[in-house]
Enzyme design. Structure first.
Site, PDB file in Angstrom:
ATOM      1  N   LYS A  22       0.831  -1.229  -0.080  1.00 39.80           N
ATOM      2  CA  LYS A  22       0.030  -0.141   0.032  1.00 39.80           C
ATOM      3  C   LYS A  22       0.797   1.255   0.107  1.00 39.80           C
ATOM      4  CE  LYS A  22      -1.913   1.658   4.138  1.00 39.80           C
ATOM      5  NZ  LYS A  22      -1.540   3.070   4.157  1.00 39.80           N
ATOM      6  N   ASN A  23       1.793   1.309   0.872  1.00 38.42           N
ATOM      7  CA  ASN A  23       2.616   2.430   1.135  1.00 38.42           C
ATOM      8  C   ASN A  23       3.417   2.642   0.083  1.00 38.42           C
ATOM      9  OD1 ASN A  23       1.074   2.907   3.417  1.00 38.42           O
ATOM     10  ND2 ASN A  23       3.137   2.598   4.691  1.00 38.42           N
ATOM     11  N   CYS A 116      -5.087  12.909  12.630  1.00 36.94           N
ATOM     12  CA  CYS A 116      -5.710  11.759  12.342  1.00 36.94           C
ATOM     13  C   CYS A 116      -5.554  10.773  13.637  1.00 36.94           C
ATOM     14  CB  CYS A 116      -5.249  11.009  10.962  1.00 36.94           C
ATOM     15  SG  CYS A 116      -3.479  10.062  11.395  1.00 36.94           S
ATOM     16  N   ARG A 121       0.237  14.634  12.833  1.00 36.05           N
ATOM     17  CA  ARG A 121       0.556  14.707  11.517  1.00 36.05           C
ATOM     18  C   ARG A 121       0.809  15.878  10.840  1.00 36.05           C
ATOM     19  NH1 ARG A 121      -1.251   8.775   9.279  1.00 36.05           N
ATOM     20  NH2 ARG A 121       0.596   8.766   8.253  1.00 36.05           N
ATOM     21  N   ASP A 305       4.524   0.981  11.989  1.00 35.38           N
ATOM     22  CA  ASP A 305       3.461   0.024  11.335  1.00 35.38           C
ATOM     23  C   ASP A 305       3.185  -1.259  11.856  1.00 35.38           C
ATOM     24  OD1 ASP A 305       2.704   2.447  10.480  1.00 35.38           O
ATOM     25  OD2 ASP A 305       3.150   1.606   8.094  1.00 35.38           O
ATOM     26  N   ARG A 397      -8.343  -0.389   4.867  1.00 39.74           N
ATOM     27  CA  ARG A 397      -7.802   0.350   4.340  1.00 39.74           C
ATOM     28  C   ARG A 397      -6.195  -0.185   4.154  1.00 39.74           C
ATOM     29  NH1 ARG A 397      -6.115   4.463   8.306  1.00 39.74           N
ATOM     30  NH2 ARG A 397      -4.625   4.737   6.391  1.00 39.74           N
TER      31      ARG A 397
HETATM   32  C1  UD1 Z   1       4.406   6.964   6.171  1.00 40.75           C
HETATM   33  C2  UD1 Z   1       3.438   5.738   6.032  1.00 40.75           C
HETATM   34  C3  UD1 Z   1       2.952   5.406   7.555  1.00 40.75           C
HETATM   35  C4  UD1 Z   1       4.102   5.027   8.243  1.00 40.75           C
HETATM   36  C5  UD1 Z   1       5.032   6.290   8.551  1.00 40.75           C
HETATM   37  C6  UD1 Z   1       6.041   6.244   9.169  1.00 40.75           C
HETATM   38  C7  UD1 Z   1       2.492   6.048   3.792  1.00 40.75           C
HETATM   39  C8  UD1 Z   1       1.369   6.190   3.062  1.00 40.75           C
HETATM   40  N1  UD1 Z   1       2.326   6.051   5.118  1.00 40.75           N
HETATM   41  O1  UD1 Z   1       3.679   8.227   6.748  1.00 40.75           O
HETATM   42  O2  UD1 Z   1       2.109   4.234   7.150  1.00 40.75           O
HETATM   43  O3  UD1 Z   1       3.650   4.993   9.565  1.00 40.75           O
HETATM   44  O4  UD1 Z   1       5.578   6.585   6.998  1.00 40.75           O
HETATM   45  O5  UD1 Z   1       6.829   5.134   8.770  1.00 40.75           O
HETATM   46  O6  UD1 Z   1       3.684   5.837   3.333  1.00 40.75           O
HETATM   47  N2  UD1 Z   1       6.116  14.575  10.439  1.00 40.75           N
HETATM   48  C9  UD1 Z   1       6.216  16.486  10.730  1.00 40.75           C
HETATM   49  N3  UD1 Z   1       6.055  17.102   9.881  1.00 40.75           N
HETATM   50  C10 UD1 Z   1       6.032  16.678   8.614  1.00 40.75           C
HETATM   51  C11 UD1 Z   1       5.815  15.473   8.009  1.00 40.75           C
HETATM   52  C12 UD1 Z   1       6.057  14.414   9.207  1.00 40.75           C
HETATM   53  O7  UD1 Z   1       6.321  16.471  11.765  1.00 40.75           O
HETATM   54  O8  UD1 Z   1       6.006  17.840   7.418  1.00 40.75           O
HETATM   55  C13 UD1 Z   1       6.075  14.081  11.611  1.00 40.75           C
HETATM   56  C14 UD1 Z   1       4.872  12.942  11.794  1.00 40.75           C
HETATM   57  O9  UD1 Z   1       3.895  13.850  12.515  1.00 40.75           O
HETATM   58  C15 UD1 Z   1       5.307  11.886  12.562  1.00 40.75           C
HETATM   59  C16 UD1 Z   1       6.602  11.631  11.716  1.00 40.75           C
HETATM   60  O10 UD1 Z   1       7.177  12.903  11.223  1.00 40.75           O
HETATM   61  O11 UD1 Z   1       5.419  12.101  13.660  1.00 40.75           O
HETATM   62  C17 UD1 Z   1       6.770  10.560  10.706  1.00 40.75           C
HETATM   63  O12 UD1 Z   1       6.044  10.834   9.765  1.00 40.75           O
HETATM   64  P1  UD1 Z   1       6.240  10.437   8.169  1.00 40.75           P
HETATM   65  O13 UD1 Z   1       7.529   9.770   7.913  1.00 40.75           O
HETATM   66  O14 UD1 Z   1       6.132  11.710   7.444  1.00 40.75           O
HETATM   67  O15 UD1 Z   1       4.986   9.485   7.726  1.00 40.75           O
HETATM   68  P2  UD1 Z   1       4.096   9.406   6.696  1.00 40.75           P
HETATM   69  O16 UD1 Z   1       4.675   9.751   5.471  1.00 40.75           O
HETATM   70  O17 UD1 Z   1       2.765  10.381   6.850  1.00 40.75           O
END
Ligand code: UD1
Length: 418
Positions: A22-23, A116, A121, A305, A397
């Protein structure tokens, strides 16, 4: 809405094929907008999140077909740079579309994704990275409006290796003028898969899987056929299924190297783990031993995850385990649900102390989020009696027909649409 009822007691046994990731699929689907020719994606899972991404692509004017496990996306007809509000809010990964829509149309208009169930996030890293590439961004009235007629390469140095922000910037940079260097990039295997797809389309990306990703801008890409990597989180979930039911499960068509962090925990629990080139087998003959300390970290650390699923396993292990969630601030909602099944745990901020019990019992519980829901299915499989999991649509999902996959391994999971 749907419920699933899990009957506990059977040891899972046999082989199950891993679904496509999925990711990996979600950002690659977003990236199909970067080329005007059709793209065929093999091994695309049938999931609610993937369905929502396809609806968004259709609303932007793309044509989408499914042929078995292949998805064909033709973005030649795409003409709209405004992301639909309701669908984009439902799918947090719609934020990946910002980079690709901006690159394709020189502008993008998206709703703010908001928080969420697993945490706040924020998207500050995504926006700071896009601004570095010369995008002008205005946030107003819950929407993000981006102008990017002159996207140009730059050094983007992330404070934290965000998966989504790394992917977004890679997509925004492929057609920008000049070279972009992403420092402190996330190293997840799905980023390597996105690089593979982008290069198959004729773009020039290197370094994915390391903390430095380099993108040399080119004018146009072209259509391609690409196979999505196997899902490491689904792989891990079924392997934990073997450990928690004292079973014997082989996941085929997968990438054992991508679940290394989990395999070492399963060995520490006392499971026999055998990895081949594209399959992993986990056999468990006795009650799992506790694992003193586990903390979630960006790849190659233990994945957030798989934290809820490991939580379920440790809930029935012999002894006390400590589990620290470093990635998301609110990802222990399964803890209170597991307690309804007789588990013993205490949560202090980001730390869980789990005292294993000999047996869980069935109860009515709620899936608050996708992986937390999968953790409850695992707990139900080893509990005495029936466990009813409400809001099981959240599990859909990310898991393709989990009832049938577990059924094929001898477990009893019945799904009911409400
Ligand atoms: C992706 C995965 C999700 C997984 C996560 C971490 C997908 C679709 N989803 O989510 O399943 O749990 O990686 O391995 O691939 N953060 C900030 N600012 C930002 C972006 C992120 O502070 O602009 C923080 C987030 O709140 C979180 C951490 O960074 O605490 C990790 O987030 P991130 O690596 O961005 O995860 P996703 O890409 O949302």
């Amino acid at each position: 809405m749907s419920n699933v009822t899990v009957r506990g007691g059977a040891a899972l046994s046999g082989a199950v094929a891993a679904q496509g990731s999925k990711n990996a699929a979600l950002p690659i689907l977003a990236a199909t907008l970067l080329v005007k020719e059709p793209v065929r994606l093999r091994n695309c899972p049938r999931l609610r999140d993937v369905g929502n991404m396809l609806h968004i692509l259709e609303s932007l004017g793309c044509t989408v077909f499914r042929e078995g496990n292949d998805l064909i996306v033709d973005s030649g007809t795409a003409a709209n740079c405004v992301l639909p509000t309701a669908l984009s809010r439902e799918l947090r990964s719609s934020i990946f579309l910002l980079g690709s829509v901006l690159s394709r149309f020189s502008e993008a208009d998206a709703p703010y994704p908001g928080g969420c169930e697993i945490g706040n996030r924020p998207i500050d890293l995504h926006l700071a990275g896009l601004r570095k590439l010369n995008a002008e961004i205005v946030e107003r009235g819950g929407r993000i409006r981006c102008q990017g007629a002159n996207l140009s390469g730059a050094v983007v140095d992330f404070e934290y290796p965000s998966v989504g922000a790394t992917e977004n910037i890679m997509m925004a940079a492929v057609r920008a003028k000049g070279t972009t260097v992403i420092r402190n990039a996330a190293c997840e295997p799905e980023i390597v898969d996105l690089e593979g797809f982008l290069n198959a389309c004729g773009f020039r990306v290197s370094g994915a899987g390391t903390p430095t990703v380099t993108v040399e801008g080119v004018e146009e890409g072209h259509g391609t056929t690409y196979c999505i990597m196997p899902d490491r989180i689904v792989t891990g979930t079924y392997l934990i299924g073997a450990a928690i039911t004292r079973g014997d499960v082989t996941v085929t068509g997968t990438r054992p190297d991508t679940v290394d962090a989990l395999l070492s925990k399963l060995s520490a629990c006392g499971c026999d783990v055998t990895a081949a080139k594209d399959a992993v087998r986990v056999r468990a003959k006795r009650r799992p031993r506790c694992v003193e300390f586990t903390e979630t970290r960006p790849y190659p650390g233990f994945p957030t995850d798989l934290q809820p699923q490991l939580f379920s396993l440790l809930s029935v292990a012999e002894g006390t385990s400590v589990l620290v969630e470093n990635v998301f601030e609110n990802r222990f909602k399964h803890a209170q649900e597991l307690k309804k099944m007789g588990a013993e745990n205490r949560i202090l901020d980001r730390t869980a102390v789990i005292t294993g019990v000999a047996r869980l019992h069935g109860a009515t519980v709620t899936a608050h989020d996708l992986r937390g829901g999968a953790a409850l299915v695992l707990a139900g499989l080893c509990a005495e009696g029936d466990t009813v999991i409400e809001h099981a649509e959240r599990i859909e999902r990310g898991y393709e027909q989990i009832d049938l996959a577990i059924g094929a391994l001898g477990g009893a999971v019945a799904r009911k649409e409400l």
